[in-house]
Enzyme design. Structure first.
Site, PDB file in Angstrom:
ATOM      1  N   GLY A   8       0.829  -1.219   0.000  1.00  0.00           N
ATOM      2  CA  GLY A   8       0.000   0.000   0.000  1.00  0.00           C
ATOM      3  C   GLY A   8       0.853   1.254   0.000  1.00  0.00           C
ATOM      4  O   GLY A   8       0.495   2.270   0.597  1.00  0.00           O
ATOM      5  N   GLY A  11      -0.589   4.779  -0.900  1.00  0.00           N
ATOM      6  CA  GLY A  11      -1.712   5.306  -0.123  1.00  0.00           C
ATOM      7  C   GLY A  11      -1.327   6.528   0.691  1.00  0.00           C
ATOM      8  O   GLY A  11      -0.198   7.024   0.602  1.00  0.00           O
ATOM      9  N   GLN A  12      -2.287   6.995   1.502  1.00  0.00           N
ATOM     10  CA  GLN A  12      -2.053   8.238   2.256  1.00  0.00           C
ATOM     11  C   GLN A  12      -0.802   8.131   3.122  1.00  0.00           C
ATOM     12  O   GLN A  12       0.075   8.991   3.060  1.00  0.00           O
ATOM     13  CB  GLN A  12      -3.272   8.559   3.144  1.00  0.00           C
ATOM     14  CG  GLN A  12      -3.148   9.923   3.832  1.00  0.00           C
ATOM     15  CD  GLN A  12      -4.051  10.081   5.043  1.00  0.00           C
ATOM     16  OE1 GLN A  12      -4.661   9.127   5.517  1.00  0.00           O
ATOM     17  NE2 GLN A  12      -4.133  11.288   5.568  1.00  0.00           N
ATOM     18  N   ARG A  35      -1.354  -2.207  -5.837  1.00  0.00           N
ATOM     19  CA  ARG A  35      -1.980  -2.901  -6.969  1.00  0.00           C
ATOM     20  C   ARG A  35      -1.636  -2.224  -8.283  1.00  0.00           C
ATOM     21  O   ARG A  35      -1.525  -2.871  -9.309  1.00  0.00           O
ATOM     22  CB  ARG A  35      -3.498  -2.952  -6.771  1.00  0.00           C
ATOM     23  CG  ARG A  35      -3.906  -4.097  -5.840  1.00  0.00           C
ATOM     24  CD  ARG A  35      -5.383  -4.179  -5.700  1.00  0.00           C
ATOM     25  NE  ARG A  35      -5.912  -2.877  -5.299  1.00  0.00           N
ATOM     26  CZ  ARG A  35      -7.182  -2.525  -5.351  1.00  0.00           C
ATOM     27  NH1 ARG A  35      -8.069  -3.370  -5.811  1.00  0.00           N
ATOM     28  NH2 ARG A  35      -7.579  -1.331  -4.960  1.00  0.00           N
ATOM     29  N   ASP A  51      -0.934  -7.299  -5.402  1.00  0.00           N
ATOM     30  CA  ASP A  51      -2.150  -7.295  -4.591  1.00  0.00           C
ATOM     31  C   ASP A  51      -1.845  -8.165  -3.375  1.00  0.00           C
ATOM     32  O   ASP A  51      -1.432  -9.323  -3.528  1.00  0.00           O
ATOM     33  CB  ASP A  51      -3.305  -7.887  -5.421  1.00  0.00           C
ATOM     34  CG  ASP A  51      -4.633  -7.800  -4.697  1.00  0.00           C
ATOM     35  OD1 ASP A  51      -4.647  -7.820  -3.450  1.00  0.00           O
ATOM     36  OD2 ASP A  51      -5.666  -7.730  -5.389  1.00  0.00           O
ATOM     37  N   TYR A 140     -14.525  -2.562   9.350  1.00  0.00           N
ATOM     38  CA  TYR A 140     -13.130  -2.095   9.442  1.00  0.00           C
ATOM     39  C   TYR A 140     -12.594  -2.337  10.865  1.00  0.00           C
ATOM     40  O   TYR A 140     -11.503  -2.886  11.046  1.00  0.00           O
ATOM     41  CB  TYR A 140     -13.092  -0.614   9.091  1.00  0.00           C
ATOM     42  CG  TYR A 140     -11.747   0.055   9.167  1.00  0.00           C
ATOM     43  CD1 TYR A 140     -10.713  -0.284   8.311  1.00  0.00           C
ATOM     44  CD2 TYR A 140     -11.516   1.079  10.087  1.00  0.00           C
ATOM     45  CE1 TYR A 140      -9.491   0.365   8.363  1.00  0.00           C
ATOM     46  CE2 TYR A 140     -10.303   1.739  10.147  1.00  0.00           C
ATOM     47  CZ  TYR A 140      -9.293   1.376   9.285  1.00  0.00           C
ATOM     48  OH  TYR A 140      -8.087   2.022   9.351  1.00  0.00           O
ATOM     49  N   ILE A 170      -5.333  10.427  10.492  1.00  0.00           N
ATOM     50  CA  ILE A 170      -4.038  10.976  10.077  1.00  0.00           C
ATOM     51  C   ILE A 170      -4.282  12.125   9.094  1.00  0.00           C
ATOM     52  O   ILE A 170      -4.958  11.957   8.086  1.00  0.00           O
ATOM     53  CB  ILE A 170      -3.152   9.893   9.416  1.00  0.00           C
ATOM     54  CG1 ILE A 170      -2.957   8.700  10.375  1.00  0.00           C
ATOM     55  CG2 ILE A 170      -1.805  10.488   9.003  1.00  0.00           C
ATOM     56  CD1 ILE A 170      -2.306   9.023  11.697  1.00  0.00           C
TER      57      ILE A 170
HETATM   58  N1  SER Z   1      -8.765   7.167   9.498  1.00  0.00           N
HETATM   59  C1  SER Z   1      -9.431   5.900   9.600  1.00  0.00           C
HETATM   60  C2  SER Z   1     -10.823   5.988   9.131  1.00  0.00           C
HETATM   61  O1  SER Z   1     -11.439   7.018   9.327  1.00  0.00           O
HETATM   62  C3  SER Z   1      -9.407   5.418  11.020  1.00  0.00           C
HETATM   63  O2  SER Z   1      -8.391   4.513  11.161  1.00  0.00           O
HETATM   64  O3  SER Z   1     -11.338   5.040   8.627  1.00  0.00           O
END
Ligand code: SER
Length: 315
Positions: A8, A11-12, A35, A51, A140, A170
């Site tokens: 990843g 990603g951010q 990916r 992946d 999640y 974050i």
């Molecule tokens: N920043 C994430 C979210 O909002 C939390 O881990 O899903």
């Protein structure tokens, strides 16, 4: 950590973590993967398309680069996960399982981000302890608790050196987060600078923990470089730099953009998720066991965010 694979990595968090890791450990010793990659991802250093659900490809890359540490950042976030829980489970848990298995077979260290989402109804909301009730209500969050337990299991049962933090929201400006509940705290800065106003999907008075990207990046390095004898916990440490709501963010932004207007159009799905998460975390275990000490508070972060967004947007 000598030869690191970051999943990843576009990603951010991954996109900024990989830059810092390459500064510290050497460009060719840090392999990015995702990916898909853009030309700039391939140009910046070793980068492979992968992946995390593909265990064979993961093992192939570990061998190819003689990897000793995997930082497993490939994951779907909370809000997008509620739209497709099956896909979230496949990526977040399937990927983690593949990472842990290759780590067991090839004796690798593993860093896994957990989240404030690992908490939920029943968890004490204020100064949420390191060890407490974890009964999250999102897929999640369920994947994060299951992931924490699985990582502890691999450590105890197989001796795999697994470590992780429970990230708060974050905040950063280089790569946008992909479908989380805390994303409002990123979008508010962009809209404040570009339009002078922001409509928040999270309601006023909703407090969540947040942290600025440079502190999120240093967490990985500080925790992974800590002598294992110092760690009483492993998966995963509470970390946070501030507990804020949209009004506090707006007030801080108005120190720089006095005419900034904040209004609300609350999204019931993300609001319910936010309300099920802690208001503020107790981070004392991270401080005691590996010296966690965030550098950016709300004021310092806001100065840097505004400067960074203006710079990146040529404003
Ligand atoms: N920043 C994430 C979210 O909002 C939390 O881990 O899903």
């Amino acid at each position: 950590m000598k030869k690191i694979l970051v999943t990843g990595s576009t990603g951010q968090i991954g996109s900024e973590l990989i830059v810092r890791l390459r500064e510290l450990y050497g460009r060719d010793n840090v392999v990015g993967s995702a990916r898909k990659g853009k030309d700039e991802d391939f140009a910046a250093g070793p980068f492979e398309t992968m992946d995390v659900q593909d265990a064979g490809r993961l093992a192939e890359l570990v061998d190819k680069y003689q990897i000793d540490t995997i930082i497993n950042n490939a994951a779907m976030l909370s809000a997008v996960g509620e739209q497709n829980p099956q896909a979230l489970w496949a990526v977040n848990m399937g990927g983690l399982y593949n990472v842990l298995e290759v780590a067991r077979e090839k004796n690798l260290k593993v860093f896994i981000p957990s989240s404030i989402a690992a908490f939920g109804p029943g968890t004490p909301l204020e100064q949420t302890p390191q060890d407490t009730i974890q009964r999250p209500s999102t897929i999640y969050g369920v994947s994060k608790v299951a992931g924490e337990l699985l990582c502890d299991y691999y450590f105890k049962r197989f001796g795999v050196d697994t470590r992780g933090v429970r990230y708060p929201g974050i905040i950063s400006y280089k790569t946008l987060p992909g479908g989380g509940t805390t994303d409002y705290a990123v979008h508010i800065y962009f809209d404040a600078i570009k339009q002078g106003r922001y409509t928040s999907f999270i309601d006023k008075g909703t407090f969540m923990d947040m942290m600025y990207m440079p502190d999120a990046v240093e967490c990985v390095i500080d925790l992974m470089e800590t002598d294992p004898s110092k760690l009483k916990h492993r998966n995963a440490f509470n970390v946070s730099a501030m507990s804020i709501d949209p009004e506090m963010l707006a007030a801080e932004i108005r120190q720089h953009i006095p005419e900034f207007v904040l209004d609300y159009e609350v999204d019931p799905v993300r609001q319910a998720i936010a309300e099920s998460w802690p208001n503020s975390l107790d981070t004392s275990a991270a401080k005691e066991e590996w010296g966690f000490e965030p550098k950016f508070d709300l004021a310092a972060m806001t100065v840097d965010m505004i400067k960074g967004i203006k710079h990146e947007s040529d404003l």
